[in-house]
Design a protein around this motif. Structure first.
Motif, PDB file in Angstrom:
ATOM      1  N   UNK A   8      -3.835  -1.731   3.708  1.00  0.00           N
ATOM      2  CA  UNK A   8      -4.107  -0.618   2.719  1.00  0.00           C
ATOM      3  C   UNK A   8      -2.148  -1.679   2.973  1.00  0.00           C
ATOM      4  N   UNK A   9      -1.331  -1.621   3.573  1.00  0.00           N
ATOM      5  CA  UNK A   9       0.230  -1.630   3.021  1.00  0.00           C
ATOM      6  C   UNK A   9       0.966  -3.268   2.780  1.00  0.00           C
ATOM      7  N   UNK A  12      -0.111  -3.178  -0.885  1.00  0.00           N
ATOM      8  CA  UNK A  12       0.880  -2.629  -1.276  1.00  0.00           C
ATOM      9  C   UNK A  12       1.792  -3.633  -1.592  1.00  0.00           C
ATOM     10  N   UNK A  13       2.379  -3.917  -0.541  1.00  0.00           N
ATOM     11  CA  UNK A  13       3.516  -4.667  -0.321  1.00  0.00           C
ATOM     12  C   UNK A  13       3.877  -5.723  -1.257  1.00  0.00           C
ATOM     13  N   UNK A  16       3.057  -4.350  -5.380  1.00  0.00           N
ATOM     14  CA  UNK A  16       3.569  -3.657  -6.320  1.00  0.00           C
ATOM     15  C   UNK A  16       4.755  -4.433  -7.026  1.00  0.00           C
ATOM     16  N   UNK A  41      -0.053   3.436  -6.180  1.00  0.00           N
ATOM     17  CA  UNK A  41      -0.364   3.204  -5.040  1.00  0.00           C
ATOM     18  C   UNK A  41      -0.821   4.418  -3.982  1.00  0.00           C
ATOM     19  N   UNK A  45      -4.502   4.901  -2.080  1.00  0.00           N
ATOM     20  CA  UNK A  45      -4.492   5.382  -0.612  1.00  0.00           C
ATOM     21  C   UNK A  45      -5.227   5.790  -0.868  1.00  0.00           C
TER      22      UNK A  45
END
Lengths: 173, 263
Positions: A8-9, A12-13, A16, A41, A45
């Motif tokens: 997920x991170x 997201x990164x 973004x 986000x 999540x």
């Protein structure tokens, strides 16, 4: 489950910056845009980690859709009486290099637009969605998208240069 | 498409390098979004059920029987407070007239023990409904949770993904909160709440990305028993059936069954 947070991170990164560009155009303010992206986000999540639902088939589209709907939802909560302003912005420096001036002029033009008009503009011309895709994402008719698109383009016409005419939108190639 | 439209060029020119020019800290935004997501997820799970329990000072059956009867050890990875409230908590804005009769929250009282192992769930479903079931799916991203009060197992029923869960109800939001459109990214209700034969049910059919899922949750004995049946083998794509193979009626029958409980 192992690696779920990391996946997920990573997603997201990577997304973004793109989400932020849409959010900035929608909100017209850097801080509000960051807040909108964070809220988006957060919702992604929750969906990403939902145990009882199938995995997200297209996380990129899901995140963009969530951003759009979160923006429209927040605007409905804040104000339902927004009215377009009557003045158009000055045309910015036309040398193609003064990005800051372009941004200021663009935000000034968008400032008078209703949230749904701004959303149409972003979906159609930043995210490059078709009329039908935009209608689907916004939950409205293609006709409404076309009409909002014309209105939004009319607002930014002074910034578009001589290559633009209303016929460009009415009769897209 | 609009790639060459002057408006596209304008919007892209204006936003190109925006995060750099605004000195945006992408990691900070991601951390903030993740933290908000965790909070949102936790809030949905704890939700109104736990709040109601705190207000009326409910002491669940678990508190009375103690940890021995419930198995003695703590949950391995609690997402929420799984211990019942042991002291009445005063509401911040008390009403003038205190409630005299105890109020039982609809989902707060544990009055039975979960007596099945998560690994036995596929066999039970096959026996109850008659379909062909696989062994539990243990590889990522599935996995099996087999805690005493928190079971979750994924398996295939007639070749399609099926998920069964049994969770403490006081760790979840109320049915109304779970389906609340305001909490959904798409702004649509996430199903409907109904009471049938005295049992609260959450019923939700959903088609997303070409895959249809059917979810039925039942609030029973202080737990939520849930079943999700998909029309595809992995719940992601390529449906292999015109609809999830477990009908709503069969799903309701299964999640409201006593087969999960004893004591």
């Amino acid at each position: 489950m192992p690696g779920h947070d990391e996946e997920y991170e990573e997603f997201a990164r990577a997304r973004t910056p793109v989400l932020l560009r849409s959010a900035w155009l929608l909100c017209g303010d850097a801080h509000l845009a960051e807040d909108l992206v964070q809220e988006t986000l957060a919702k992604v999540y929750v969906r990403w980690h939902a145990a009882f639902r199938s995995p997200i088939e297209n996380p990129v589209a899901y995140a963009q859709t969530t951003l759009t709907r979160t923006f429209l939802s927040s605007r409905r909560r804040r104000s339902s009486t927004e009215r377009p302003t009557g003045t158009l912005p000055e045309r910015p420096v036309d040398d193609g290099t003064d990005r800051a001036a372009t941004r200021l002029a663009l935000l000034a033009a968008l400032d008078g637009l209703a949230p749904k008009d701004r959303t149409v503009l972003v979906l159609r011309y930043l995210e490059d969605l078709s009329v039908e895709e935009t209608a689907d994402r916004m939950g409205c008719s293609p006709g409404a998208v076309r009409s909002r698109s014309l209105r939004a383009l009319d607002r930014i016409r002074p910034l578009l240069g001589s290559s633009f005419s209303a016929d460009t939108e009415r009769h897209p190639s | 498409m609009n790639d060459h439209h002057p408006a596209s060029r304008l919007l892209r020119d204006a936003t190109d390098g925006l995060e750099h020019d605004l000195a945006v800290d992408v990691d900070r935004i991601v951390r903030g979004g993740t933290a908000r997501g965790r909070t949102l997820r936790r809030r949905r799970r704890v939700g109104t059920a736990l709040a109601a329990a705190a207000v009326v000072g409910v002491i669940g059956v678990a508190a009375g029987v103690g940890p021995t009867l419930l198995g003695g050890e703590a949950r391995t990875a609690p997402e929420y407070a799984d211990q019942p409230v042991t002291e009445p908590v005063t509401t911040p804005t008390p009403t003038a007239e205190p409630t005299e009769a105890p109020v039982t929250p609809p989902a707060g009282q544990v009055d039975a023990l979960v007596t099945v192992s998560a690994y036995d769930v596929p066999g039970i479903v096959g026996r109850e409904l008659g379909g062909t079931v696989s062994d539990p799916l243990t590889q990522a991203p599935y996995g099996v949770s087999d805690e005493r009060q928190d079971k979750m197992v994924h398996f295939r029923y007639d070749g399609t993904l099926t998920t069964v869960g049994i969770e403490r109800a006081d760790g979840l939001a109320s049915c109304e909160a779970l389906v609340d459109p305001a909490d959904q990214p798409d702004g649509q209700p996430a199903g409907r709440c109904e009471t049938r034969d005295g049992v609260l049910l959450l019923l939700h059919d959903e088609t997303a990305d070409g895959v249809t899922s059917r979810s039925v949750w039942a609030w029973r004995h202080g737990y939520v028993v849930s079943l999700v049946s998909y029309d595809s083998p992995d719940g992601r794509a390529e449906p292999v059936a015109p609809a999830p193979p477990i009908s709503e009626a069969d799903a309701v029958r299964l999640v409201t069954s006593e087969v999960w409980f004893g004591g």
